[in-house]
Write a protein that holds these residues in place. Sequence first.
Motif, short mmCIF file in Angstrom:
data_model
loop_
_atom_site.label_atom_id
_atom_site.label_comp_id
_atom_site.label_asym_id
_atom_site.label_seq_id
_atom_site.Cartn_x
_atom_site.Cartn_y
_atom_site.Cartn_z
N ARG A 105 0.70 -1.99 -0.03
CA ARG A 105 -0.30 -0.04 -0.49
C ARG A 105 0.97 1.19 0.32
NH1 ARG A 105 -3.91 -0.73 4.64
NH2 ARG A 105 -2.91 -2.06 5.08
N SER A 106 1.73 1.25 -1.10
CA SER A 106 2.36 2.41 -1.03
C SER A 106 2.32 2.64 -3.21
CB SER A 106 3.98 2.37 -0.60
OG SER A 106 4.61 0.81 -1.27
N CYS A 107 3.09 4.16 -2.40
CA CYS A 107 3.13 4.74 -3.92
C CYS A 107 5.03 4.87 -4.68
CB CYS A 107 2.58 5.93 -4.66
SG CYS A 107 0.89 5.31 -4.97
N ARG A 108 5.83 4.96 -5.00
CA ARG A 108 7.22 5.41 -4.71
C ARG A 108 7.58 5.92 -6.47
NH1 ARG A 108 10.59 0.21 -3.60
NH2 ARG A 108 10.21 1.17 -1.68
N ALA A 109 8.14 7.01 -6.39
CA ALA A 109 9.05 8.12 -7.57
C ALA A 109 10.83 7.60 -7.29
CB ALA A 109 8.35 9.40 -7.57
N THR A 110 11.13 6.75 -8.56
CA THR A 110 12.54 6.31 -8.56
C THR A 110 13.12 6.40 -9.77
OG1 THR A 110 12.34 4.28 -9.12
CG2 THR A 110 12.30 4.05 -6.91
N ASP A 111 14.10 7.30 -9.16
CA ASP A 111 15.06 7.91 -10.55
C ASP A 111 15.63 6.67 -11.66
OD1 ASP A 111 17.21 8.48 -12.33
OD2 ASP A 111 17.62 10.31 -11.23
N GLN A 112 14.94 7.19 -12.64
CA GLN A 112 15.15 5.53 -13.75
C GLN A 112 17.00 5.16 -13.78
OE1 GLN A 112 14.08 6.33 -17.63
NE2 GLN A 112 13.30 4.15 -18.38
N ALA A 113 17.78 6.44 -13.94
CA ALA A 113 19.30 6.27 -14.57
C ALA A 113 19.29 5.46 -12.98
CB ALA A 113 19.84 7.32 -14.91
N THR A 114 19.43 5.94 -11.91
CA THR A 114 20.63 5.72 -11.13
C THR A 114 19.00 5.20 -9.81
OG1 THR A 114 20.03 7.83 -9.46
CG2 THR A 114 21.88 7.88 -11.50
N GLY A 115 17.92 4.61 -10.17
CA GLY A 115 17.11 3.87 -9.57
C GLY A 115 17.03 4.12 -7.95
N ILE A 116 17.86 5.37 -7.72
CA ILE A 116 17.45 6.25 -6.76
C ILE A 116 16.13 6.50 -5.83
CG2 ILE A 116 18.15 8.39 -4.97
CD1 ILE A 116 21.33 8.79 -6.67
N LEU A 117 15.40 6.18 -4.79
CA LEU A 117 13.65 6.82 -3.87
C LEU A 117 14.22 8.24 -4.15
CD1 LEU A 117 11.46 5.20 -3.89
CD2 LEU A 117 12.38 5.21 -1.23
N ARG A 118 13.37 8.36 -5.02
CA ARG A 118 13.01 9.95 -4.67
C ARG A 118 11.66 10.92 -3.40
NH1 ARG A 118 17.81 12.87 -5.78
NH2 ARG A 118 18.21 11.48 -8.32
N SER A 119 10.85 9.69 -3.79
CA SER A 119 9.80 9.47 -2.68
C SER A 119 9.00 8.93 -2.62
CB SER A 119 9.24 10.75 -3.08
OG SER A 119 7.72 11.32 -4.99
N GLU A 120 8.83 8.27 -1.47
CA GLU A 120 7.15 8.18 -1.49
C GLU A 120 6.73 8.08 -0.09
OE1 GLU A 120 7.92 2.62 0.32
OE2 GLU A 120 9.25 4.04 0.82
N ARG A 121 5.15 7.02 -0.88
CA ARG A 121 4.18 7.42 0.44
C ARG A 121 3.76 6.13 0.68
NH1 ARG A 121 2.71 11.26 3.05
NH2 ARG A 121 2.97 12.98 0.82
N LEU A 122 3.51 6.06 2.08
CA LEU A 122 2.92 4.44 2.88
C LEU A 122 1.06 5.46 2.74
CD1 LEU A 122 5.43 4.23 5.35
CD2 LEU A 122 5.47 2.69 2.36
N PHE A 123 0.43 3.98 2.79
CA PHE A 123 -0.68 4.59 3.14
C PHE A 123 -1.52 3.06 4.01
CE2 PHE A 123 -0.38 6.40 -1.54
CZ PHE A 123 -0.98 7.32 -1.04
N GLY A 124 -0.70 2.65 4.50
CA GLY A 124 -0.50 1.86 6.24
C GLY A 124 -0.96 2.17 6.66
N ARG A 125 -1.15 1.24 7.98
CA ARG A 125 -2.32 2.15 9.28
C ARG A 125 -1.70 3.02 10.07
NH1 ARG A 125 -5.51 -1.93 11.98
NH2 ARG A 125 -6.19 -2.98 10.67
N THR A 126 -0.01 2.30 9.91
CA THR A 126 0.63 3.42 10.66
C THR A 126 1.03 4.88 9.64
OG1 THR A 126 3.12 2.30 9.66
CG2 THR A 126 2.12 1.51 11.99
#
Length: 181
Positions: A105-126
């Motif tokens: 239950r999460s959405c994420r945006a990662t850099d296509q060239a390096t694979g670095i996580l740029r943003s992530e949003r969790l929609f779980g209980r916590t």
Amino acid sequence: QQARLVSAGPDARVTITRLLRPWDTTARSGMSYPVRRAFTMIELLIVVMMLGILSAVAYPRLADSIAGNAVQAASTVAAADVEAAFSMAARTRRPLVYSCSAILRSCRATDQATGILRSERLFGRTSGFEVASLAWNPVNTGQPVVIGAAGIATQGFSITLSHGRSTKRVVVLRSGLTLIN
């Protein structure tokens, strides 16, 4: 108030009481019952029972309203995150891969060239945006969604968030325009 005793007799006490306390009904009948100053146990039980019935009727509606507000907030945040990913890709001039996971239950945006996580949003209980389920539906399910450096995605997609009877769908067009249904 003061009352004058005009004549002394058997009715004198009742007359004085009537003058001092006209709302007291025991003085009119001539009997001396104590004035009631509290509720009886039966009256209190009736009030508690009525409150219990009202709360039993109102609770399901209140729970649905709270779930609806949580889904509305989660869909608004998801739409803002998608817009931020489009903006980040255009601002940094680097393509981003946007994806969602129904299991996490999460959405994420990662850099296509390096694979670095740029943003992530969790929609779980916590997370503060609790939703029971998240569905990720890109137009072409076999290909990833890549947001190009110009701010245009390779395909449109939708994110469906639900909790209880409330469901919201965030539709994202290739241009980055987001709609909440």
